[in-house]
Design an enzyme around this catalytic site. Sequence first.
Site, short mmCIF file in Angstrom:
data_model
loop_
_atom_site.label_atom_id
_atom_site.label_comp_id
_atom_site.label_asym_id
_atom_site.label_seq_id
_atom_site.Cartn_x
_atom_site.Cartn_y
_atom_site.Cartn_z
N ASP A 2 63.44 24.84 52.76
CA ASP A 2 64.22 25.36 51.65
C ASP A 2 63.66 26.73 51.21
O ASP A 2 62.74 26.78 50.43
CB ASP A 2 64.22 24.38 50.47
CG ASP A 2 62.85 23.83 50.13
OD1 ASP A 2 61.92 23.92 50.96
OD2 ASP A 2 62.70 23.30 49.02
N GLU A 22 49.74 27.22 50.81
CA GLU A 22 50.91 26.49 51.32
C GLU A 22 51.48 27.10 52.59
O GLU A 22 51.95 26.39 53.48
CB GLU A 22 51.97 26.47 50.22
CG GLU A 22 53.25 25.76 50.59
CD GLU A 22 54.34 25.94 49.55
OE1 GLU A 22 55.30 25.15 49.57
OE2 GLU A 22 54.24 26.87 48.73
#
EC number: 3.2.1.28
Length: 568
Positions: free
Chosen positions: A329, A511
């Site tokens: 996403d 991340e």
Amino acid sequence: MPHVVARSGDVMSSAAPPSCTSLLGLSLSMFVAPCTLTAAPLDTPVVNAPAPTPPTPDQAYPELFQAVQSGELFDDQKHFVDFLPLRDPALINADYLAQHDHPGFDLRKFVDANFEESPPVQTDAIRQDTALREHIDLLWPKLVRSQNHVPPYSSLLSLPHPYVVPGGRFREVYYWDSYFTMLGLVKSGQTTLSRQMLDNFAYLIDTYGHIPNGNRSYYLSRSQPPFFSYMVELQAGVEGQAVYQRYLPQLQKEYAYWMQGSDDVQPGQAARHVVRLADGSVLNRYWDERDTPRPEAWLHDTRTAAEVKDRPAAEVYRDLRAGAESGWDYTSRWLADGQNLRTIRTTAIIPIDLNSLLYHLERTLAQACAQPGAACSRDYAALAQQRKQAIDAHLWNKAGYYADYDWQTRTLSDQITAAALYPLFAGLASDDHAKRTASTVRRTLVRPGGLATTAVKTGQQWDEPNGWAPLQWVAVDGLRRYGEQALARTIGERFLAQVQALFAREHKLVEKYGLETNAAGGGGGEYALQDGFGWTNGVTLMLLNLYPGKGAKAAPAKRVRKTEAAAR
């Protein structure tokens, strides 16, 4: 309830999960009932009835919710939905409606008086002189949460055992993240915690019928890439083959969730996660139960939908939600024009990675059946084989790589992405297809810092120039399965060097990573770069084990040590 056609070929159904459904030419009745076997009990509470689904924040206090999110009271849209209401949300909302028009009303003070803030996960109070492996070992306790009881009105869902969260704004467990985190836990010798996380996911399947995106009420309407079978396989490597039978009931429920709606879907139509192609083949897509803005990204979604003039907003919202379910996403993979988020059409795409994961689930179900060669084992194996044939027929690009398929326009994508390596990771690729895919990846996606997600720059976080730990591991493991050791090593060592370089400068794992030489952490997306970080920790440990000498002993550059107060 009659079916409602939501858009071209898209059938909405309220039917129960399949019990006697034709899938890929086989009837589910041949193996679902015979395979509902008595398995070893889980070390989790017995769930006799589905838990009531808690309201999401936008349902519990709708007017207040919209005022806070549209007013951008907080920089991160996820921040408010994780707040804990201090009393009945209906009463809070009623008080807001009664007071908000009064002169001098202060929305921030009202929120502060009625909610408790949820702080981000802190990971920056670790000694600054630790080497990378030691740093990760010290991180695990800081990322562990135990929430077998949550306060009333919280959006958090309780779990019976401790679990590892990613870090930063991600204060809850996430489905597909957790597999890569669990790899690291097992490598660190924390096999009890890995087993507890697996039991938590089995509990979620038993409680809600599927594993949600994460353990939040606003994540319950969708799942994430189905890695449960990989988690079972991982734990079987620790405890032995009995693990497969122990989790057989949950593996079956997981499969039923992803195949729900397949009973009546006709060629050229889709129902929920299932698509039946014109030749009768059944493959899967990402989907979400709801077609409203995501509470955790409400303003982003409403602004995106407002830019779309030729489609109902509900369609855009569902495609945005389906994109969130994909884990990517967002990415050019889901965009009709390959560039702009307003052209998103995730539910029109049959993704190569999702279908590779479901192939692995079918193979795992075949293995989990109690007796080798039993009817259910043969039938699940046949389903896997027919999925493989459908993937080869529809998701193989003759240019030499696996790609996504648009079932509405009946076109195969010409875009090469890191997802092309999932068939190798799942073991479904032929030797020839694996060799050709590796050659294409070598030419198009290898960067100084590892494997690129795509070769397209859009500003979305799952596109160039970002690299993500889970995709590096899928690539390395998949390539090694097919003897492509040199390419696997190149990708693994380059990404590991990138992780080490940022760790040496900033003493953290993040991340996502930029893949150019000396790049910082990755950019793009709807929120700031997060550190912690669960799946990066897990993949880094796996790569350190495979390729020792690439940062295993290096300590970070000396820095001025923060005080505990500053760290907080």
